[in-house]
Scaffold this motif. Structure first.
Motif: not given
Length: 276
Positions: A200-215
């Motif tokens: 199920p979609s509700k069981e999923v979390t996705v981490a997007i790592h944002l480095p310093q100075r990233s867009l």
């Protein structure tokens, strides 16, 4: 329990989670590291700090450059909006080099100041769809953080294996299918661990790592299907986020409020603004 991989566009199961060795396509994310230099970052922060930061929700502070909006009543006017700040002129010009930002003309800029001492965070949310358009653009300054994506949909997600016992590691980022050995042998067990899996979609979390100075740019599914937020645990030092938003189709060429949209864009792109 998944982490976004910019190189492949996949959300890959975290090593110590139940989804280790599994992945699924996660479209709608564009991430560019080192979008600006360290010197440019220092200048931008210095210019921001010359203006007042107003208290915002969840331990944040903000500076707004944009029109006066009543989202509940869907009303919009220029108000005291005098444009985006002068330092953003160069940022907006640099964005044109990003393929995903062709024809991107921001009409609003919001600077947000996060500090761990204030417990700064932002709950998972969608940005408004009535006023703001397809692409959300954010520049992450002063420290790294994690953008956490979650989904309330009743849909399911089909996961595909990234682990192959032949090579003992990650398989190439091509079509994910069962191995012919598994399909033809009828064997159970280790040969068949490559069968797709549905969760199920509700069981999923996705981490997007944002480095310093990233867009980072969110569009498509990442904009309209997945909520985005930042948890307190992912604010370790002062972090400043510069978010740019474009107008929705309703305020663009051929839209119901095209003339108002033109007026607001003309103000925004004068780059003479002060925080409203």
């Amino acid at each position: 329990n998944f982490t976004y991989c910019p190189a492949t566009g996949l959300a890959k199961g975290n090593e110590h989670s139940e989804f280790a060795g599994w992945a699924f396509p996660f479209p709608g994310v564009f991430l560019m590291e080192e979008f600006i230099s360290q010197d440019e970052e220092s200048v931008i922060i210095e210019l921001m700090d010359r203006d007042d930061w107003k208290p915002s929700q969840s331990g944040r502070k903000k500076q707004d450059y944009g029109p006066k909006v009543n989202f509940k009543k869907q009303r919009l006017k220029a108000g005291s909006f005098t444009g985006l700040p002068s330092f953003s002129k160069k940022l907006v010009a640099q964005m044109k080099a990003c393929s995903v930002l062709g024809g991107f003309f921001p009409v609003e800029q919001c600077n947000l100041d996060y500090m761990p001492e204030r417990g700064s965070a932002i709950d998972p949310h969608f940005d408004d769809w009535w006023l703001w358009g397809e692409r959300l653009v954010s520049l992450n300054l002063l420290s790294k953080t994690v953008l956490s994506m979650s989904c309330d949909s009743e849909d399911s997600i089909q996961l595909f294996p990234t682990f192959s016992k032949e090579n003992g590691g990650l398989s190439p980022s091509g079509p994910f299918t069962q191995t012919s050995a598994c399909r033809n042998s009828g064997k159970e067990g280790i040969d068949c661990v490559l069968s797709p899996r549905v969760v199920p979609s509700k069981e999923v979390t996705v981490a997007i790592h944002l480095p310093q100075r990233s867009l980072v740019v969110l569009h498509g599914d990442a904009r309209y299907k997945w909520k985005h937020g930042i948890y307190r645990r992912n604010i370790e030092h002062r972090r400043v986020c510069v978010t740019f938003r474009e107008l929705s189709a309703e305020f663009s060429t051929g839209g119901r409020h095209e003339e108002l949209g033109k007026e607001l864009l003309e103000i925004a792109l004068s780059f003479q603004g002060r925080p409203v």
